[in-house]
Design a protein around this motif. Structure first.
Motif, mmCIF file in Angstrom:
data_model
loop_
_atom_site.group_PDB
_atom_site.id
_atom_site.type_symbol
_atom_site.label_atom_id
_atom_site.label_comp_id
_atom_site.label_asym_id
_atom_site.label_seq_id
_atom_site.Cartn_x
_atom_site.Cartn_y
_atom_site.Cartn_z
ATOM 1 N N GLY A 158 0.686 -1.387 0.167
ATOM 2 C CA GLY A 158 0.252 0.295 -0.233
ATOM 3 C C GLY A 158 0.867 1.447 0.077
ATOM 4 O O GLY A 158 2.030 1.185 -0.657
ATOM 5 N N LEU A 159 0.663 2.579 0.871
ATOM 6 C CA LEU A 159 1.491 3.642 0.977
ATOM 7 C C LEU A 159 2.718 3.479 0.956
ATOM 8 O O LEU A 159 3.510 3.602 0.954
ATOM 9 N N ASP A 160 2.914 1.642 2.365
ATOM 10 C CA ASP A 160 3.670 2.176 3.029
ATOM 11 C C ASP A 160 4.363 1.025 1.930
ATOM 12 O O ASP A 160 4.761 0.107 2.091
ATOM 13 N N ALA A 161 6.008 1.569 0.931
ATOM 14 C CA ALA A 161 7.196 0.606 0.040
ATOM 15 C C ALA A 161 7.731 -0.158 1.089
ATOM 16 O O ALA A 161 8.466 -1.390 0.201
ATOM 17 N N LYS A 162 7.877 -0.162 2.110
ATOM 18 C CA LYS A 162 8.661 -0.982 2.688
ATOM 19 C C LYS A 162 8.655 -2.533 2.575
ATOM 20 O O LYS A 162 10.036 -3.026 2.371
ATOM 21 N N PRO A 163 7.646 -3.254 2.399
ATOM 22 C CA PRO A 163 7.530 -4.373 2.427
ATOM 23 C C PRO A 163 8.077 -4.986 0.466
ATOM 24 O O PRO A 163 8.523 -5.969 1.177
ATOM 25 N N LEU A 164 7.783 -3.749 0.213
ATOM 26 C CA LEU A 164 8.565 -4.039 -1.811
ATOM 27 C C LEU A 164 9.487 -4.015 -1.247
ATOM 28 O O LEU A 164 10.728 -4.577 -1.863
ATOM 29 N N ALA A 165 10.316 -2.916 -0.084
ATOM 30 C CA ALA A 165 11.943 -2.505 -0.812
ATOM 31 C C ALA A 165 12.697 -4.101 -0.386
ATOM 32 O O ALA A 165 13.219 -4.363 -0.324
ATOM 33 N N GLY A 324 -14.913 7.834 -7.403
ATOM 34 C CA GLY A 324 -13.576 8.306 -6.665
ATOM 35 C C GLY A 324 -14.237 6.795 -5.639
ATOM 36 O O GLY A 324 -13.697 6.929 -4.405
ATOM 37 N N ASN A 325 -14.661 5.746 -6.808
ATOM 38 C CA ASN A 325 -15.086 4.420 -6.185
ATOM 39 C C ASN A 325 -13.730 4.342 -6.705
ATOM 40 O O ASN A 325 -13.631 3.283 -7.564
ATOM 41 N N PHE A 326 -12.633 3.517 -5.125
ATOM 42 C CA PHE A 326 -11.740 2.358 -6.112
ATOM 43 C C PHE A 326 -11.826 1.085 -5.619
ATOM 44 O O PHE A 326 -11.770 0.591 -4.425
ATOM 45 N N ASP A 327 -11.616 0.342 -6.347
ATOM 46 C CA ASP A 327 -11.363 -1.352 -5.924
ATOM 47 C C ASP A 327 -9.846 -1.418 -6.177
ATOM 48 O O ASP A 327 -9.087 -1.085 -7.229
ATOM 49 N N TYR A 328 -9.204 -1.600 -4.670
ATOM 50 C CA TYR A 328 -7.240 -1.703 -5.101
ATOM 51 C C TYR A 328 -6.991 -2.806 -5.976
ATOM 52 O O TYR A 328 -6.403 -3.500 -6.114
ATOM 53 N N GLY A 329 -8.247 -4.065 -5.349
ATOM 54 C CA GLY A 329 -8.243 -5.675 -5.741
ATOM 55 C C GLY A 329 -6.919 -6.000 -4.990
ATOM 56 O O GLY A 329 -6.460 -7.539 -5.962
ATOM 57 N N THR A 330 -7.190 -5.555 -4.364
ATOM 58 C CA THR A 330 -6.977 -6.874 -2.569
ATOM 59 C C THR A 330 -8.206 -6.933 -1.445
ATOM 60 O O THR A 330 -7.380 -6.969 -0.687
ATOM 61 N N ARG A 332 -9.560 -4.260 -1.218
ATOM 62 C CA ARG A 332 -10.007 -2.880 0.306
ATOM 63 C C ARG A 332 -10.658 -2.438 -1.396
ATOM 64 O O ARG A 332 -9.915 -1.656 -2.724
ATOM 65 N N VAL A 333 -12.015 -1.597 -0.659
ATOM 66 C CA VAL A 333 -12.510 -1.219 -1.396
ATOM 67 C C VAL A 333 -12.732 0.110 -1.373
ATOM 68 O O VAL A 333 -13.400 0.843 0.192
ATOM 69 N N GLU A 334 -12.547 1.386 -1.537
ATOM 70 C CA GLU A 334 -12.610 2.994 -0.943
ATOM 71 C C GLU A 334 -14.189 3.819 -1.904
ATOM 72 O O GLU A 334 -13.850 3.589 -3.430
ATOM 73 N N ARG A 335 -15.256 3.917 -1.250
ATOM 74 C CA ARG A 335 -16.350 3.818 -2.493
ATOM 75 C C ARG A 335 -16.896 6.209 -1.480
ATOM 76 O O ARG A 335 -16.552 6.502 -0.420
ATOM 77 N N ASN A 336 -16.629 6.625 -2.839
ATOM 78 C CA ASN A 336 -16.858 7.838 -2.616
ATOM 79 C C ASN A 336 -15.779 8.268 -1.849
ATOM 80 O O ASN A 336 -15.652 10.004 -0.941
ATOM 81 N N SER A 337 -14.282 8.444 -2.497
ATOM 82 C CA SER A 337 -13.416 8.786 -2.040
ATOM 83 C C SER A 337 -13.311 10.662 -2.422
ATOM 84 O O SER A 337 -13.589 10.655 -3.692
#
Length: 438
Positions: A158-165, A324-330, A332-337
């Motif tokens: 997600g927003l924190d890229a450390k796991p990817l690092a 403003g409806n975001f399905d992140y494919g994980t 996680r879903v954010e509606r009316n963002s």
């Protein structure tokens, strides 16, 4: 002489006097128009040309140009012959802007915010020859995306890229290359993915290889394993999920809420040759931006944008994120963002000079522009917020929709870093990973 003869002579004399006076008035008006072309008569004068060639990349934030053409806003403002022409890549857009329409190129474009500065400074042009550009308006805020390959699905980055690092370090140790894709060196997507990686401890120049991929080719390249992560505008992050080629780590508004993105950039020579046409063009685009921003128009906006001549994608790849409806494919879903793409609201269209300064500062951070760049002088040449204000006044834009200042003030990023446009050097100093001494 008889009374009747006197009457006839008198009437004839009066008629000659009136005609003479009228001819004099016409001559005076003609002279006034010649002597005062920018004065009162300019209000009734039409554009110097009805034509302009505008480029675009197949991205949702090019929609204002599609709408201005299809809804007749260009024609309404006296520019019926404007053409909106698809470009293959940002590099092609740059090359066609350098050519200009006289050289069978284009006069302006939907373009990444830093590019008019890069082209004007000659840092990305052939033989580093500058082509002066003007920014007339911002086209949108928010709603670009950073997506990650399915190889890292278990991490749900997600927003924190450390796991990817950590995952990247393991992959490098196995002798494998790691690629992060963006759309143009020093462009917005390059800067978003660099900021995100650097905040997570990934050096975008040493730990990964950044590669350039045109936006419409991102999904196909991710499918064949060309890159580990990418940054691109919509609808390509959404399409990536629909085609199960990866998932969304974040939408870029999470990095910087209401960040600026694309602009309407025009060749300075065209604007200076055609000032009334430039204003007409700008007013048409501003009306289109207002139309695009209305929630009641979002379904039609998606339908227009999806057409073959524009983006050539299924409507379903556009219509949710534009609302403003975001399905992140994980999961996680954010509606009316609140981080939806904004075209007009919250001063989205106004080209704040302070925002342009951030982009130049980040290009200096990564060695894309010289540290000696006179950013203040460059912004004064390229950013034409004065033309935006003039167009807004003529359109009757509400005072509340016209910013009082050319600066939006201090900007705070997700990692706590603060950009103060009054002190960009302090911002640079606060950053750990960079290519410039500060």
């Amino acid at each position: 002489m008889s009374k009747s003869s006197t009457d006839v002579i008198g009437k004839s004399t009066s008629r000659r006097a009136v005609l003479k006076a009228g001819a004099g008035a016409v001559a005076l008006m003609a002279a006034a128009r010649l002597n005062f072309p920018g004065g009162a008569f300019a209000q009734t004068a039409g554009p110097e040309t009805t034509k302009a060639r505008l480029g675009f990349i197949a991205l949702t934030d090019a929609a204002p140009l599609f709408v201005a053409k299809e809804k007749g806003f260009f024609a309404k403002h006296g520019m019926p012959d404007v053409t909106v022409e698809k470009q293959a890549s940002w590099g092609t857009t740059r090359d066609n802007l350098v050519l200009g329409s006289e050289g069978n190129g284009i006069d302006g474009a939907h373009i990444l915010t830093p590019m008019p500065y890069q082209i004007s400074a000659g840092t990305v042009t052939q033989n580093n020859v500058p082509t002066p550009m003007h920014i007339l308006a911002r086209l949108d805020l928010n709603c670009q995306g950073i997506s990650v390959a399915n190889e890292y699905a278990d991490l749900k980055v997600g927003l924190d890229a450390k796991p990817l690092a950590a995952a990247f370090e393991k992959k490098r140790a196995a002798g494998k290359s790691i690629k992060a894709a963006m759309t143009f060196p020093g462009g917005t997507h390059d800067l978003w993915i660099r900021y995100w990686m650097a905040a997570g401890g990934i050096d975008p120049d040493k730990d990964v290889e950044t590669i350039v991929v045109p936006p419409p080719q991102m999904v196909a390249n991710m499918k064949v394993g060309t890159m580990d992560c990418l940054c691109v505008g919509e609808p390509w992050n959404e399409q990536l999920i629909h085609q199960k080629a990866g998932y969304s780590a974040l939408t870029t508004g999470e990095i910087w809420k209401d960040h600026p993105e694309k602009v309407l950039g025009m060749r300075a020579a065209w604007v200076e040759k055609n000032p009334r046409a430039a204003k007409a063009l700008l007013m048409a685009v501003m009306e289109a931006l207002q139309w695009c921003d209305k929630d009641s128009n979002k379904d039609e906006l998606a339908a227009i944008s999806a057409k073959r001549q524009w983006m050539n994608v299924p409507v379903g790849d556009i219509d949710e994120r534009i609302k403003g409806n975001f399905d992140y494919g994980t999961g996680r879903v954010e509606r009316n963002s609140p981080l939806l793409m904004k075209f007009w609201r919250d001063h989205a269209s106004y080209p704040f000079q302070s925002h342009d300064l951030w982009f130049l500062t980040e290009n200096i951070r990564w060695g894309k522009m010289p540290a000696s760049t006179d950013t203040k002088a460059l912004i004064a040449k390229v950013n034409r917020e004065d033309l935006w204000r003039d167009a807004a006044k003529t359109l009757g834009v509400a005072a509340a929709d016209i910013p009082a200042s050319t600066s939006r003030g201090k900007e705070t990023f997700f990692d706590g870093k603060v950009f103060d446009p009054e002190n960009p050097a302090a911002y640079l100093k606060s950053l750990t990973i960079k290519r410039v001494d500060a």
